[in-house]
Design a protein around this motif. Structure first.
Motif, PDB file in Angstrom:
ATOM      1  N   ASP A 159     -11.502 -17.841 106.653  1.00  0.00           N
ATOM      2  CA  ASP A 159     -10.512 -18.721 105.693  1.00  0.00           C
ATOM      3  C   ASP A 159     -11.390 -19.030 104.475  1.00  0.00           C
ATOM      4  O   ASP A 159     -10.701 -19.167 103.409  1.00  0.00           O
ATOM      5  CB  ASP A 159      -9.487 -19.629 106.367  1.00  0.00           C
ATOM      6  N   THR A 160     -12.527 -19.598 104.663  1.00  0.00           N
ATOM      7  CA  THR A 160     -13.309 -20.036 103.436  1.00  0.00           C
ATOM      8  C   THR A 160     -14.607 -19.145 103.412  1.00  0.00           C
ATOM      9  O   THR A 160     -15.039 -18.774 104.569  1.00  0.00           O
ATOM     10  CB  THR A 160     -13.565 -21.598 103.662  1.00  0.00           C
ATOM     11  N   GLY A 161     -15.308 -19.366 102.381  1.00  0.00           N
ATOM     12  CA  GLY A 161     -16.741 -18.593 102.379  1.00  0.00           C
ATOM     13  C   GLY A 161     -16.806 -17.649 101.358  1.00  0.00           C
ATOM     14  O   GLY A 161     -15.764 -17.300 100.578  1.00  0.00           O
ATOM     15  N   PRO A 162     -17.718 -17.012 101.004  1.00  0.00           N
ATOM     16  CA  PRO A 162     -18.206 -16.041 100.081  1.00  0.00           C
ATOM     17  C   PRO A 162     -17.420 -14.966 100.758  1.00  0.00           C
ATOM     18  O   PRO A 162     -17.092 -14.452 101.621  1.00  0.00           O
ATOM     19  CB  PRO A 162     -19.746 -15.687 100.427  1.00  0.00           C
ATOM     20  N   CYS A 163     -17.106 -14.081  99.278  1.00  0.00           N
ATOM     21  CA  CYS A 163     -16.067 -13.098  99.512  1.00  0.00           C
ATOM     22  C   CYS A 163     -15.889 -12.271  98.307  1.00  0.00           C
ATOM     23  O   CYS A 163     -16.829 -12.520  97.094  1.00  0.00           O
ATOM     24  CB  CYS A 163     -14.668 -13.618  99.648  1.00  0.00           C
ATOM     25  N   GLY A 164     -15.159 -11.020  98.280  1.00  0.00           N
ATOM     26  CA  GLY A 164     -15.234 -10.374  97.045  1.00  0.00           C
ATOM     27  C   GLY A 164     -14.319  -8.985  97.333  1.00  0.00           C
ATOM     28  O   GLY A 164     -14.265  -8.516  98.417  1.00  0.00           O
ATOM     29  N   PRO A 165     -14.319  -8.418  96.244  1.00  0.00           N
ATOM     30  CA  PRO A 165     -13.786  -7.010  96.503  1.00  0.00           C
ATOM     31  C   PRO A 165     -14.646  -6.087  96.990  1.00  0.00           C
ATOM     32  O   PRO A 165     -16.108  -6.106  96.815  1.00  0.00           O
ATOM     33  CB  PRO A 165     -13.531  -6.477  94.820  1.00  0.00           C
ATOM     34  N   CYS A 166     -13.997  -4.993  97.742  1.00  0.00           N
ATOM     35  CA  CYS A 166     -15.173  -4.298  98.627  1.00  0.00           C
ATOM     36  C   CYS A 166     -14.843  -2.716  98.627  1.00  0.00           C
ATOM     37  O   CYS A 166     -13.679  -2.367  97.867  1.00  0.00           O
ATOM     38  CB  CYS A 166     -14.991  -4.602  99.985  1.00  0.00           C
TER      39      CYS A 166
END
Ligand code: GLY
Length: 252
Positions: A159-166
Motif C-alpha cells: 500500500d506504501t513504498g516505491p512504485c511506478g508504471p510498468c
C-alpha cells in the motif's frame, strides 16, 4: 540451460553486481513476506540509504505471495502458472539506466539468450506511457504492443513504498493448447503468459495515497523463474517443469 545462472551472468556482463537472495521474512514493518525482488532494495530506491557502487544489481529472490497486496493464494490450483512461493529473477537500476536500457536488455535476454521466438512475444505498457511504447517499437511490431491501465500496468510492492508504471512481456503458448474465453491478451487464461515485468520506478506512495517523485527514476524488474523454466522445457504448467517434478515424484 541453467536459467538462473544465464540471467545473473547476462546482467553481470552488463555491469550489474550479483546479490544473493535476501530472507523471505524482510526487515520491513509494511510486509510479512518478501513479495518481490525489489524488497531488499526498497530503501535504496527511496534514497534513505546511499546508492551502492555500482548502482546496478541483479538477483534471484525467493518470494511468497500469500497475502497482502500481491496475493496469489486464491489462484493456486485454478491456473497452471500461480503458486505462493516462487523465485523472481530481477535487474535493478538505482538512478542509473532507465526505460531505454531496461527494455533493450530484456529483449536481448529473451530473444538472444533464451531464444524465444519473436512471433510468440507480446508486450504491454501503461496507457499513458508513449515513451515506453516508442522504445518497444524499436524491437517489436506495434500490433504486438498493448496499452492497459493502472490495474495491469502500474506496480507497487504494497500500500506504501516505491512504485511506478510498468511494462510486461508475454509469451503466447498457443491457441491449440489454451482456448477458454479468458485466453486473450489481458485475459485471465494461461495462453498469454506474463513472464517479465519491467517497473519504471518513479514514485514513492505514502499512507495517504500521495505519490512523491523518487530522488532518481529507477528500474525494478521481475522475471518468473518457474514460468520461464516451463516454457523452455516445453511444458504448459509450472508444476510439470523440472523445478517441481523431482519433488512431486519424491513425495509420490
Ligand atoms: N517488482 C516487479 C514485480 O514484482 O512484478
Amino acid at each position: 540451460m541453467d536459467i538462473r545462472e544465464a540471467y545473473l551472468n547476462f546482467f553481470a556482463s552488463k555491469g550489474h553486481e550479483i546479490i544473493p537472495s535476501a530472507p523471505l521474512v524482510p526487515n520491513d514493518a509494511t510486509l510479512l513476506f518478501t513479495n518481490a525482488g525489489m524488497v531488499p532494495f526498497k530503501s535504496i530506491f527511496t534514497g534513505e540509504v546511499p546508492r551502492p557502487t555500482p548502482p546496478i544489481r541483479t538477483s534471484c529472490q525467493t518470494c511468497i505471495r500469500a497475502g497482502g497486496k500481491h496475493n496469489d493464494l486464491d489462484n493456486v490450483g485454478y491456473t497452471a502458472r500461480h503458486h505462493t512461493f516462487f523465485e523472481m529473477l530481477g535487474n535493478f537500476s538505482f538512478g542509473e539506466y532507465f526505460k531505454k536500457d531496461a527494455i533493450a536488455y530484456a529483449w536481448e535476454f529473451v530473444t538472444q539468450v533464451l531464444k524465444l521466438p519473436k512471433d510468440r512475444l507480446y508486450v504491454t505498457v501503461h496507457e499513458s506511457d508513449d515513451e515506453a511504447f516508442a522504445l518497444w517499437e524499436q524491437h517489436i511490431a506495434k500490433e504486438r504492443i498493448y496499452r492497459f491501465g493502472d490495474h495491469d500496468n502500474f506496480w507497487q510492492m504494497g500500500d506504501t513504498g516505491p512504485c511506478g508504471p510498468c511494462s510486461e512481456i508475454f509469451y503466447d503458448q498457443g491457441g491449440e493448447h489454451f482456448n477458454t474465453p479468458e485466453d486473450y491478451m489481458g485475459g485471465d487464461g494461461d495462453r498469454f503468459l506474463e513472464i517479465w515485468n519491467l517497473v519504471f520506478m518513479q514514485y514513492e506512495r505514502s499512507s495517504d495515497g500521495k505519490l512523491t517523485p523518487l530522488p532518481k527514476p529507477s528500474i525494478d524488474t521481475g522475471m518468473g523463474l518457474e514460468r520461464v523454466t516451463a516454457i523452455m522445457e516445453g511444458k504448459f504448467s509450472n508444476y510439470d517443469s523440472s523445478l517441481f517434478m523431482p519433488l512431486i515424484n519424491e513425495v509420490a
